[in-house]
Design an enzyme around this catalytic site. Structure first.
Site, PDB file in Angstrom:
ATOM      1  N   GLY A   1       0.864  -1.184   0.000  1.00 37.02           N
ATOM      2  CA  GLY A   1       0.000   0.000   0.000  1.00 37.02           C
ATOM      3  C   GLY A   1       0.890   1.219   0.000  1.00 37.02           C
ATOM      4  N   GLU A   2       0.570   2.161   0.846  1.00 38.52           N
ATOM      5  CA  GLU A   2       1.367   3.372   0.947  1.00 38.52           C
ATOM      6  C   GLU A   2       1.902   3.456   2.377  1.00 38.52           C
ATOM      7  OE1 GLU A   2       2.293   5.286  -1.558  1.00 38.52           O
ATOM      8  OE2 GLU A   2       3.458   6.365  -0.061  1.00 38.52           O
ATOM      9  N   SER A   3       3.204   3.235   2.508  1.00 36.06           N
ATOM     10  CA  SER A   3       3.763   3.095   3.856  1.00 36.06           C
ATOM     11  C   SER A   3       3.608   4.360   4.698  1.00 36.06           C
ATOM     12  CB  SER A   3       5.231   2.690   3.776  1.00 36.06           C
ATOM     13  OG  SER A   3       5.960   3.649   3.030  1.00 36.06           O
TER      14      SER A   3
ATOM     15  N   CYS B   1       6.120  -5.375   0.631  1.00 32.54           N
ATOM     16  CA  CYS B   1       6.250  -4.063  -0.003  1.00 32.54           C
ATOM     17  C   CYS B   1       6.140  -2.912   1.005  1.00 32.54           C
ATOM     18  CB  CYS B   1       5.261  -3.957  -1.163  1.00 32.54           C
ATOM     19  SG  CYS B   1       5.790  -2.738  -2.362  1.00 32.54           S
TER      20      CYS B   1
ATOM     21  N   ARG C   1      12.866   3.422  -0.476  1.00 32.18           N
ATOM     22  CA  ARG C   1      11.507   3.435  -1.049  1.00 32.18           C
ATOM     23  C   ARG C   1      11.553   3.771  -2.531  1.00 32.18           C
ATOM     24  NH1 ARG C   1       7.701   7.566   1.217  1.00 32.18           N
ATOM     25  NH2 ARG C   1       6.142   6.406   0.053  1.00 32.18           N
TER      26      ARG C   1
ATOM     27  N   ILE D   1       5.530  -3.429  -7.391  1.00 36.03           N
ATOM     28  CA  ILE D   1       4.689  -2.259  -7.642  1.00 36.03           C
ATOM     29  C   ILE D   1       5.247  -1.078  -6.837  1.00 36.03           C
ATOM     30  CG2 ILE D   1       2.357  -1.299  -7.554  1.00 36.03           C
ATOM     31  CD1 ILE D   1       1.303  -4.210  -7.508  1.00 36.03           C
ATOM     32  N   ARG D   2       5.855  -0.133  -7.532  1.00 38.33           N
ATOM     33  CA  ARG D   2       6.486   1.018  -6.852  1.00 38.33           C
ATOM     34  C   ARG D   2       7.257   0.534  -5.619  1.00 38.33           C
ATOM     35  NH1 ARG D   2       7.290   5.429  -8.507  1.00 38.33           N
ATOM     36  NH2 ARG D   2       6.467   6.722  -6.828  1.00 38.33           N
TER      37      ARG D   2
ATOM     38  N   HIS E   1       4.984  -8.575  -4.249  1.00 41.81           N
ATOM     39  CA  HIS E   1       3.619  -8.887  -3.806  1.00 41.81           C
ATOM     40  C   HIS E   1       3.306 -10.369  -4.006  1.00 41.81           C
ATOM     41  CE1 HIS E   1       1.845  -4.851  -3.060  1.00 41.81           C
ATOM     42  NE2 HIS E   1       2.886  -4.483  -3.786  1.00 41.81           N
TER      43      HIS E   1
ATOM     44  N   GLU F   1       1.041 -12.054  -2.771  1.00 42.37           N
ATOM     45  CA  GLU F   1      -0.410 -12.312  -2.693  1.00 42.37           C
ATOM     46  C   GLU F   1      -1.073 -12.186  -4.069  1.00 42.37           C
ATOM     47  OE1 GLU F   1       1.091  -9.595  -1.920  1.00 42.37           O
ATOM     48  OE2 GLU F   1      -0.169  -7.834  -2.216  1.00 42.37           O
TER      49      GLU F   1
END
Ligand code: GLN
Length: 193
Positions: free
Chosen positions: A47-49, A79, A106, A134-135, A170, A172
């Site tokens: 997600g967005e840490s 991630c 990051r 992903i990023r 990821h 998952e």
């Protein structure tokens, strides 16, 4: 066996789906009282840490999660979850859990390569594993005792340190459940705590 999934932001539903397919009960952590339930392991999703860290702090969950991990709770971080778990984040001092003795970078692959699929990644103890980035971050430095489980083009993307398993990609996504199985079978089931 019950696995808690941090569900304040990000890709937590995908982890829940994998766990359900493996016949494992899950519990969403959305607020501090959710931590009062019994659970045997924890997943920190992508997600967005920065958002996740801010929410954990505001919701009063940061210290409790930190302490549970330090006391041996098995954790799988993916991630953004890896970023939250890392002791040091290059160039940032945002709120994070900080229990994993590594330094992360990051958005480490630059804009062009922000997101990519690496079909033939190798994961120690598992073998070839398809990796979805992903990023993504990568791990720039590790302390003694941290085991490197996966590298991609010279960058560390998977580590284990005692009860903490962390990957920059990821697992998952994409249908290969072997990293979740490794976590459940080797870390949660065999946890001495
Ligand atoms: N770029 C995100 C961050 O820095 C991580 C991306 C992800 O979890 N897929 O938090």
């Amino acid at each position: 066996m019950k696995i808690a999934v941090l569900a304040v932001q990000g890709a937590f539903e995908e982890h829940e789906k994998v766990l359900h397919k493996l016949g494992t009960e899950t519990l969403q952590l959305r607020k501090s009282s959710d931590l009062d339930n019994d659970f045997d392991g924890l997943i920190l999703p992508g997600g967005e840490s920065t958002v996740q860290g801010k929410l954990l702090q505001e919701l009063g969950m940061m210290a409790a999660i930190h302490d549970r991990i330090m006391n041996g709770l098995p954790v799988l971080a993916t991630c953004a979850g890896l970023i939250l778990l890392a002791e040091k984040i290059i160039g940032e001092d945002a709120h994070h859990i900080g229990t994993l003795p590594v330094t992360v970078k990051r958005n480490a692959y630059g804009r062009q390569l922000g997101s990519f699929h690496y079909e033939s990644g190798f994961f120690q103890g598992i073998g070839t594993f398809p990796m979805e980035f992903i990023r993504a971050p990568y791990i720039e430095n590790i302390s003694d005792g941290v085991e490197i489980l996966a590298t991609v083009e010279g960058h560390i993307v998977g580590v284990q340190y005692q009860n903490q398993l962390a990957v920059a990609f990821h697992p998952e996504l994409g249908g290969d459940r072997r990293i979740h199985m490794y976590f459940l079978e080797q870390m949660v089931t065999k946890n001495p705590c």
